[in-house]
Design a protein around this motif. Structure first.
Motif, PDB file in Angstrom:
ATOM      1  N   SER A   1      49.512  59.496  35.536  1.00  0.00           N
ATOM      2  CA  SER A   1      48.859  60.798  35.384  1.00  0.00           C
ATOM      3  C   SER A   1      47.607  60.687  34.514  1.00  0.00           C
ATOM      4  O   SER A   1      46.545  61.223  34.848  1.00  0.00           O
ATOM      5  CB  SER A   1      49.851  61.798  34.784  1.00  0.00           C
TER       6      SER A   1
ATOM      7  N   LEU B   1      42.186  63.674  19.908  1.00  0.00           N
ATOM      8  CA  LEU B   1      41.196  64.043  20.928  1.00  0.00           C
ATOM      9  C   LEU B   1      41.251  65.513  21.311  1.00  0.00           C
ATOM     10  O   LEU B   1      42.331  66.100  21.441  1.00  0.00           O
ATOM     11  CB  LEU B   1      41.422  63.231  22.196  1.00  0.00           C
TER      12      LEU B   1
ATOM     13  N   HIS C   1      46.274  57.880  24.331  1.00  0.00           N
ATOM     14  CA  HIS C   1      47.664  57.433  24.293  1.00  0.00           C
ATOM     15  C   HIS C   1      48.378  57.827  25.577  1.00  0.00           C
ATOM     16  O   HIS C   1      48.378  58.998  25.957  1.00  0.00           O
ATOM     17  CB  HIS C   1      48.386  58.051  23.088  1.00  0.00           C
TER      18      HIS C   1
ATOM     19  N   VAL D   1      37.865  64.069  17.573  1.00  0.00           N
ATOM     20  CA  VAL D   1      36.582  64.107  18.263  1.00  0.00           C
ATOM     21  C   VAL D   1      36.747  64.950  19.522  1.00  0.00           C
ATOM     22  O   VAL D   1      37.804  64.934  20.158  1.00  0.00           O
ATOM     23  CB  VAL D   1      36.082  62.676  18.599  1.00  0.00           C
ATOM     24  N   LEU D   2      35.714  65.718  19.839  1.00  0.00           N
ATOM     25  CA  LEU D   2      35.715  66.499  21.075  1.00  0.00           C
ATOM     26  C   LEU D   2      34.705  65.893  22.026  1.00  0.00           C
ATOM     27  O   LEU D   2      33.540  65.686  21.667  1.00  0.00           O
ATOM     28  CB  LEU D   2      35.377  67.965  20.801  1.00  0.00           C
TER      29      LEU D   2
ATOM     30  N   VAL E   1      48.595  53.517  20.520  1.00  0.00           N
ATOM     31  CA  VAL E   1      47.149  53.334  20.647  1.00  0.00           C
ATOM     32  C   VAL E   1      46.473  53.267  19.274  1.00  0.00           C
ATOM     33  O   VAL E   1      45.301  52.903  19.175  1.00  0.00           O
ATOM     34  CB  VAL E   1      46.547  54.482  21.507  1.00  0.00           C
ATOM     35  N   GLU E   2      47.245  53.567  18.225  1.00  0.00           N
ATOM     36  CA  GLU E   2      46.648  53.663  16.878  1.00  0.00           C
ATOM     37  C   GLU E   2      45.994  52.364  16.431  1.00  0.00           C
ATOM     38  O   GLU E   2      45.061  52.373  15.639  1.00  0.00           O
ATOM     39  CB  GLU E   2      47.706  54.068  15.839  1.00  0.00           C
TER      40      GLU E   2
ATOM     41  N   THR F   1      38.537  55.794  15.591  1.00  0.00           N
ATOM     42  CA  THR F   1      39.451  54.660  15.581  1.00  0.00           C
ATOM     43  C   THR F   1      40.608  54.982  16.526  1.00  0.00           C
ATOM     44  O   THR F   1      40.627  56.043  17.149  1.00  0.00           O
ATOM     45  CB  THR F   1      40.035  54.395  14.175  1.00  0.00           C
ATOM     46  N   GLY F   2      41.580  54.083  16.586  1.00  0.00           N
ATOM     47  CA  GLY F   2      42.770  54.321  17.401  1.00  0.00           C
ATOM     48  C   GLY F   2      43.584  55.518  16.938  1.00  0.00           C
ATOM     49  O   GLY F   2      44.408  56.044  17.691  1.00  0.00           O
ATOM     50  N   ARG F   3      43.358  55.950  15.690  1.00  0.00           N
ATOM     51  CA  ARG F   3      44.128  57.077  15.146  1.00  0.00           C
ATOM     52  C   ARG F   3      43.467  58.430  15.398  1.00  0.00           C
ATOM     53  O   ARG F   3      44.039  59.478  15.093  1.00  0.00           O
ATOM     54  CB  ARG F   3      44.298  56.910  13.628  1.00  0.00           C
ATOM     55  N   THR F   4      42.247  58.407  15.894  1.00  0.00           N
ATOM     56  CA  THR F   4      41.494  59.646  16.076  1.00  0.00           C
ATOM     57  C   THR F   4      42.158  60.535  17.137  1.00  0.00           C
ATOM     58  O   THR F   4      42.532  60.066  18.206  1.00  0.00           O
ATOM     59  CB  THR F   4      40.043  59.306  16.491  1.00  0.00           C
TER      60      THR F   4
ATOM     61  N   GLY G   1      46.288  64.999  33.376  1.00  0.00           N
ATOM     62  CA  GLY G   1      46.135  63.705  32.731  1.00  0.00           C
ATOM     63  C   GLY G   1      45.910  63.844  31.237  1.00  0.00           C
ATOM     64  O   GLY G   1      46.536  63.152  30.436  1.00  0.00           O
ATOM     65  N   LEU G   2      45.031  64.772  30.861  1.00  0.00           N
ATOM     66  CA  LEU G   2      44.766  64.976  29.434  1.00  0.00           C
ATOM     67  C   LEU G   2      46.007  65.529  28.738  1.00  0.00           C
ATOM     68  O   LEU G   2      46.334  65.133  27.619  1.00  0.00           O
ATOM     69  CB  LEU G   2      43.576  65.922  29.258  1.00  0.00           C
TER      70      LEU G   2
ATOM     71  N   SER H   1      48.969  64.923  29.509  1.00  0.00           N
ATOM     72  CA  SER H   1      49.966  63.844  29.429  1.00  0.00           C
ATOM     73  C   SER H   1      49.652  62.842  28.329  1.00  0.00           C
ATOM     74  O   SER H   1      50.500  62.006  27.998  1.00  0.00           O
ATOM     75  CB  SER H   1      50.035  63.076  30.757  1.00  0.00           C
ATOM     76  N   SER H   2      48.433  62.881  27.808  1.00  0.00           N
ATOM     77  CA  SER H   2      48.026  61.914  26.790  1.00  0.00           C
ATOM     78  C   SER H   2      48.574  62.344  25.431  1.00  0.00           C
ATOM     79  O   SER H   2      48.398  63.487  25.022  1.00  0.00           O
ATOM     80  CB  SER H   2      46.503  61.838  26.709  1.00  0.00           C
ATOM     81  N   GLY H   3      49.224  61.427  24.750  1.00  0.00           N
ATOM     82  CA  GLY H   3      49.880  61.775  23.501  1.00  0.00           C
ATOM     83  C   GLY H   3      48.958  62.169  22.372  1.00  0.00           C
ATOM     84  O   GLY H   3      49.373  62.842  21.428  1.00  0.00           O
ATOM     85  N   ASN H   4      47.691  61.777  22.423  1.00  0.00           N
ATOM     86  CA  ASN H   4      46.790  62.098  21.310  1.00  0.00           C
ATOM     87  C   ASN H   4      45.741  63.143  21.664  1.00  0.00           C
ATOM     88  O   ASN H   4      44.789  63.334  20.915  1.00  0.00           O
ATOM     89  CB  ASN H   4      46.117  60.830  20.762  1.00  0.00           C
TER      90      ASN H   4
END
Lengths: 269, 269
Positions: free
Chosen positions: B56, A14, B48, A43-44, B22-23, A9-12, A60-61, A63-66
């Motif tokens: 980025s 990464l 996110h 999830v991986l 993104v949640e 879901t959106g909460r998962t 990039g990864l 920088s991603s918040g999740n």
């Protein structure tokens, strides 16, 4: 009751494993069932990055918040070090990282569990390396990490690599930390364990990394190649009557190390 | 027989939905079962990205060899346009993208299916927009895309947004393409359909985007907010005796559009 893979879901959260190629990586099929078993909503996924694209992909990864963690595989372990804010002693000594995580203050810490996973795998099969002599073929990313952990565990190590500069660099870097216990050689030496830490054996057409017939009967032959599980090297060694140790043990042991490193245990409610 | 989610391996292809936050995104729970149903070895994950981190994150994903497509949601639809190599007419007119894919020659094409999904959703519920007058509240990313598609479908559209500059810009951009059919107004006007294309209604504490009591009895009240499904606006409109149309229809229709855009049908063996 969890299924093998949890619903995304959106909460998962990464995690990614980064390699070139990436098709052969085992991490998704090992980590995703682990997340499910632990009840962690994460999830991986595999992420393919060429050497030229590595910095962009990793930045990039990061920088991603999740995105909470990255696994790094061939050929990026050395280059990924430069994309970390902090580097553990194991990663610094190995001159490579296979796992990075976001720290609570938002920095990225690079560590390396190849060597520790390898040594734990040996021990789980009853091969205690302390006080033993190990001949190690391959001074690349995995070989360097394995050398560090074998030396840390009290083994004596002789390294061979067709790239003499690479061996020389490794010995120069590690010798001050493990005086008198790390050597280099041009070819196989009599040892308690003989370890293939090169990729030779992944492809059907690969030559044997070394000829088991050259080794004493008491040698344990070890391969870090995981796919195929039973490599031509291990088949040949068994035919020759030598004991063998599979590459899969190294990754299996690393799973426990990742649980700690990524604080997966602490995510449970 | 496939399970809801397929097993992720090193060969699995990647798609991502990018938003801030993104949640709340629905795409993973809609696309992953679709991949499974179609027998496609792919997974869509939420990513996110803050506005500062967007370039980025997107560049990193675009640099990854196994990332085939990106969905883009609030607040990035406008900014993501600048990260595409090619822009479709719908995306250019809407001044935003909600879907990007890698073309066979490695370029990234930005398109926008918000408006087309919206119009298809209306039609699936029997609300043909051709020749009707639509009052549209919200000239942001979704509102712009919806205006483009309603006008393309032959509707007359009156737009309201508290940001007058935004309305003015939209009317300036679209009027040459749809002469005499796009207007602006400071508040609700009598129309066949009244559409909320603002995020108001996502949070329990939000005020109503507009007061349904001000509308004629024959008005169909439409909300693009999908979560909650039955927003306060739609509840109030129903109480008032007006017909309503749910936001979920828009996303459901977009799934078919994504199947075409990402060539998912053609991936089947």
């Amino acid at each position: 009751m969890t299924t093998e893979h949890q619903r995304i879901t959106g909460r998962t959260r990464l995690f990614a494993v980064i390699g070139d190629p990436v098709e052969q990586v085992q991490a998704p099929t090992m980590m995703n069932p682990l997340f499910a078993r632990l009840g962690i909503d994460a999830v991986l996924v595999p992420v393919h990055a060429t050497p030229a694209g590595l910095a962009s992909v990793v930045r990039g990864l990061q920088s991603s918040g999740n995105v909470d963690g990255l696994l790094v595989t061939v050929p990026h372990k050395r280059a990924a070090l430069d994309l970390a804010d902090e580097v553990s002693a194991a990663a610094a000594l190995s001159d490579g990282t296979n796992a990075m995580r976001r720290t609570p203050d938002g920095r990225w810490l690079a560590d390396n569990f190849d060597g520790e996973g390898f040594v734990r795998g040996l021990r789980s099969a009853g091969h205690e390396p302390e006080g033993r002599h190990v001949w190690l073929l391959g001074a690349g990313g995995a070989g360097s990490a394995i050398a560090v952990s074998l030396l840390s565990a009290g083994a004596e190590v002789t390294v061979t690599d067709r790239d003499e500069h690479r061996v020389h660099t490794l010995v120069e870097r590690l010798s001050p930390h493990f005086p008198g216990r790390l050597h280099s050689a041009a070819g196989p030496v009599a040892a308690d364990l003989a370890v293939n830490a090169t990729p030779l054996g992944m492809r059907p057409e690969d030559p044997l990394p070394f000829e088991p017939a050259l080794l004493p009967d008491s040698t344990v032959v070890v391969d870090i190649v995981m796919k195929p599980r039973r490599t031509a090297l291990l088949r040949t060694a068994e035919t020759r009557g030598l004991r063998v140790h599979y590459g899969a043990a190294m990754l299996a042991q690393q799973l426990d190390l990742y649980v700690d490193f990524f604080s997966l245990g602490r995510r449970l409610a």
